[in-house]
Design an enzyme around this catalytic site. Structure first.
Site, mmCIF file in Angstrom:
data_model
loop_
_atom_site.group_PDB
_atom_site.id
_atom_site.type_symbol
_atom_site.label_atom_id
_atom_site.label_comp_id
_atom_site.label_asym_id
_atom_site.label_seq_id
_atom_site.Cartn_x
_atom_site.Cartn_y
_atom_site.Cartn_z
ATOM 1 N N GLU A 22 1.296 4.315 7.520
ATOM 2 C CA GLU A 22 0.227 3.860 6.634
ATOM 3 C C GLU A 22 -0.388 5.031 5.863
ATOM 4 O O GLU A 22 -0.407 6.171 6.364
ATOM 5 C CB GLU A 22 -0.871 3.185 7.469
ATOM 6 C CG GLU A 22 -0.400 1.977 8.263
ATOM 7 C CD GLU A 22 -0.189 0.727 7.424
ATOM 8 O OE1 GLU A 22 0.167 0.836 6.227
ATOM 9 O OE2 GLU A 22 -0.373 -0.371 7.974
ATOM 10 N N HIS B 98 3.322 1.965 2.141
ATOM 11 C CA HIS B 98 3.827 2.425 3.446
ATOM 12 C C HIS B 98 5.342 2.239 3.524
ATOM 13 O O HIS B 98 5.917 1.417 2.825
ATOM 14 C CB HIS B 98 3.101 1.738 4.612
ATOM 15 C CG HIS B 98 3.467 0.314 4.874
ATOM 16 N ND1 HIS B 98 2.650 -0.552 5.563
ATOM 17 C CD2 HIS B 98 4.563 -0.418 4.567
ATOM 18 C CE1 HIS B 98 3.228 -1.720 5.676
ATOM 19 N NE2 HIS B 98 4.388 -1.679 5.073
ATOM 20 N N ASN C 270 0.815 -1.226 0.000
ATOM 21 C CA ASN C 270 0.000 0.000 0.000
ATOM 22 C C ASN C 270 0.847 1.274 0.000
ATOM 23 O O ASN C 270 0.331 2.364 0.195
ATOM 24 C CB ASN C 270 -0.960 0.002 1.201
ATOM 25 C CG ASN C 270 -0.222 0.007 2.533
ATOM 26 O OD1 ASN C 270 1.008 -0.026 2.575
ATOM 27 N ND2 ASN C 270 -0.966 0.018 3.623
#
Ligand code: PGA
Length: 253
Positions: free
Chosen positions: A143, A138, A136
């Protein structure tokens, strides 16, 4: 950002290890920022080999790990403490007192974050930070979000990360839902950064890091504004990327 497309995982690991070794040879009391996960395992193996062959003395090196699961003790087999000792620290001569990893089971995790940040600062900041990247986007456990926290903090892990990391646990429920992570500012203050990415699942986030807009929804995209980042990347991700090819990105951008 300097991009080094590489055609095997072993070559990526060797190149990263050579860069780390060069840094340590040039500055024996280097402050290293270290990462966990599948990506850097080969790099640690190479560094252990260099040390065993007598080519690498780490006796003055200081280390700070990016993150740790909140709630896991250092002895837990899925803690990042455990990972670091099993993959690296057990086999090299870094002094115990020079190893820093956030304590997942700290009595006061907020204070632990503040103390961690202070220790990094106290040692003059990170000279070379090793990073992986999440599916994602990160880095560490920063995050994707509208807001990112600058310094070491406690973070709620995203469902994507929990799912991705469940491969190391018996089931999804066992994956900790929170972690302590260096913040993006902590990472961005490192003098030099090496980001490694291997495998097809990293194509999407890597494309965004290389050619996407800078967005907190892709925390790794912030690396575009750092002036000394080396991206060692799976050649397949790089060359299959029509976005990159059509832009004819040179190796150095
Ligand atoms: P991986 O994890 O190296 O296991 O792919 C990277 C990350 O989540 O940052």
């Amino acid at each position: 950002m300097e991009i080094k497309p590489i055609n095997s995982y072993n070559k990526m690991s060797k190149l990263a290890a050579e860069m780390v070794a060069e840094q340590i040879i040039n500055k024996p009391n280097t402050v290293l920022g270290l990462a966990t996960g599948s990506t850097p395992v080969g790099m640690y193996r190479e560094l252990v080999r260099m040390h065993r062959e007598g080519d690498l003395d780490l006796s003055q090196v200081k280390t700070f790990n990016l993150d740790e699961y909140l709630g896991l003790s250092p002895e837990h087999s899925q803690s990042y403490h455990y990972y670091m000792y099993e993959n690296f620290f057990k086999y090299v001569n870094i002094r115990e007192e020079n190893i820093h990893i956030p304590k997942g089971n700290a009595e006061d995790p907020v204070q632990e974050c503040l103390d961690y940040e202070k220790k990094i600062k106290g040692l003059g900041g990170i000279d070379l930070q090793i990073l992986g990247i999440g599916v994602n986007g990160h880095v560490g456990f920063n995050e994707p979000n509208i807001n990112l926290e600058a310094r070491t903090h406690i973070i709620q892990l995203s469902n994507e990360t929990i799912t991705a990391n469940s491969r190391f646990f018996k089931n999804l429920d066992e994956v900790p839902k929170k972690a302590i992570t260096m913040g993006m500012a902590t990472i961005m203050k490192s003098k030099k950064i090496i980001l490694m990415a291997w495998g097809a699942e990293k194509k999407k986030p890597i494309l965004k890091v290389i050619s996407g807009p800078i967005a907190t929804e892709v925390p790794a995209s912030l690396l575009q504004v750092h002036n000394d980042v080396i991206l060692i990347v799976d050649k397949k991700i790089y060359s299959f990327s029509s976005a990159i090819n059509s832009l004819s990105y040179p190796d150095k951008i």
